[in-house]
Design a protein around this motif. Structure first.
Motif, PDB file in Angstrom:
ATOM      1  N   ALA A   1       0.838  -1.197   0.000  1.00 27.76           N
ATOM      2  CA  ALA A   1       0.000   0.000   0.000  1.00 27.76           C
ATOM      3  C   ALA A   1       0.873   1.247   0.000  1.00 27.76           C
ATOM      4  O   ALA A   1       1.880   1.322   0.693  1.00 27.76           O
TER       5      ALA A   1
ATOM      6  N   ASP B   1      -2.647   2.101  -3.819  1.00 30.20           N
ATOM      7  CA  ASP B   1      -2.942   3.114  -2.806  1.00 30.20           C
ATOM      8  C   ASP B   1      -3.245   2.468  -1.457  1.00 30.20           C
ATOM      9  O   ASP B   1      -3.278   1.245  -1.322  1.00 30.20           O
ATOM     10  N   GLU B   2      -3.455   3.305  -0.460  1.00 29.10           N
ATOM     11  CA  GLU B   2      -3.672   2.847   0.917  1.00 29.10           C
ATOM     12  C   GLU B   2      -4.961   2.044   1.089  1.00 29.10           C
ATOM     13  O   GLU B   2      -5.088   1.270   2.027  1.00 29.10           O
ATOM     14  N   SER B   3      -5.918   2.223   0.178  1.00 30.14           N
ATOM     15  CA  SER B   3      -7.195   1.516   0.306  1.00 30.14           C
ATOM     16  C   SER B   3      -7.203   0.171  -0.426  1.00 30.14           C
ATOM     17  O   SER B   3      -8.235  -0.496  -0.494  1.00 30.14           O
TER      18      SER B   3
ATOM     19  N   ARG C   1      -6.415  -0.275  -3.727  1.00 31.17           N
ATOM     20  CA  ARG C   1      -6.728  -0.127  -5.152  1.00 31.17           C
ATOM     21  C   ARG C   1      -5.429  -0.071  -5.931  1.00 31.17           C
ATOM     22  O   ARG C   1      -4.436   0.499  -5.474  1.00 31.17           O
TER      23      ARG C   1
ATOM     24  N   ALA D   1      -8.338  -3.991  -7.793  1.00 29.69           N
ATOM     25  CA  ALA D   1      -8.105  -4.123  -6.358  1.00 29.69           C
ATOM     26  C   ALA D   1      -6.951  -5.090  -6.125  1.00 29.69           C
ATOM     27  O   ALA D   1      -6.671  -5.955  -6.954  1.00 29.69           O
TER      28      ALA D   1
ATOM     29  N   THR E   1      -5.110  -7.394  -2.774  1.00 23.73           N
ATOM     30  CA  THR E   1      -4.989  -7.783  -1.371  1.00 23.73           C
ATOM     31  C   THR E   1      -3.607  -8.378  -1.191  1.00 23.73           C
ATOM     32  O   THR E   1      -3.093  -9.053  -2.081  1.00 23.73           O
TER      33      THR E   1
END
Length: 176
Positions: free
Chosen positions: A53, A78-80, A82, A95, A97
């Motif tokens: 991230a 990004d931090e979320s 994405r 996305a 993970t």
């Protein structure tokens, strides 16, 4: 009578000939294998990245193909969770993970723009990037600090890209 001589059987001769043929085949096989070109070295996985991230990466190789200077392929995470970037001819979003304890990674919901690639080599590279991302199962760092995304698809090697929010890296060689 057909004029042929009766053949005499020499005990052990046919076994010796068979053994010599087998040994000859083995020697030829070993010589051919020794002269074959070596496959490209695969990256040595040293560790898992502590996080993905907030990072930006530039693709330097897909499978056994190095990315040329004119082909800017970048991924930003990004931090979320994405992922976005450029895959050669198109933009990418999706996305990601990542589990830093195991190195398990998954890129999901990947979508791209639908611009046509005029250069077939860039189109093939882009297809390799997308296949590699979709199949990636593990993220690791090799001995020189490159990010390695590996799985059932092509392995992708990446180097640290520009800071998030910075302009893209200009990969054109400087004039001499």
């Amino acid at each position: 009578e057909s004029g042929r001589r009766p053949t005499r059987s020499r005990p052990g001769r046919s076994g010796r000939h068979r053994l010599m043929r087998v040994l000859g085949a083995i020697i030829v096989t070993l010589l051919v294998a020794a002269c074959a070109p070596e496959p490209p070295p695969s990256p040595v996985r040293v560790s898992h990245p502590s996080q993905l991230a907030g990072t930006v990466w530039e693709v330097v190789a897909v499978g056994d193909r190095a990315v040329a200077l004119r082909e800017s392929i970048q991924l930003a995470i990004d931090e979320s969770g994405r992922v976005s970037g450029v895959t050669g001819c198109n933009s990418l979003a999706g996305a990601v993970t990542y589990d830093h304890t195991t190195g398990a990674v998954a890129f999901t919901d990947l979508v791209t723009t639908k611009r046509a690639c005029a250069d077939p080599a860039v189109a093939a590279l882009e297809a390799g990037v997308l296949a590699g991302l979709r199949a990636a199962e593990a993220a690791s760092v090799d001995e020189v600090g490159r990010l390695v995304l590996a799985g059932a698809g092509p392995t992708i090697l990446l180097t640290v890209g520009p800071e998030p929010g910075a302009p893209p890296i200009d990969r054109q060689p400087a004039p001499s």
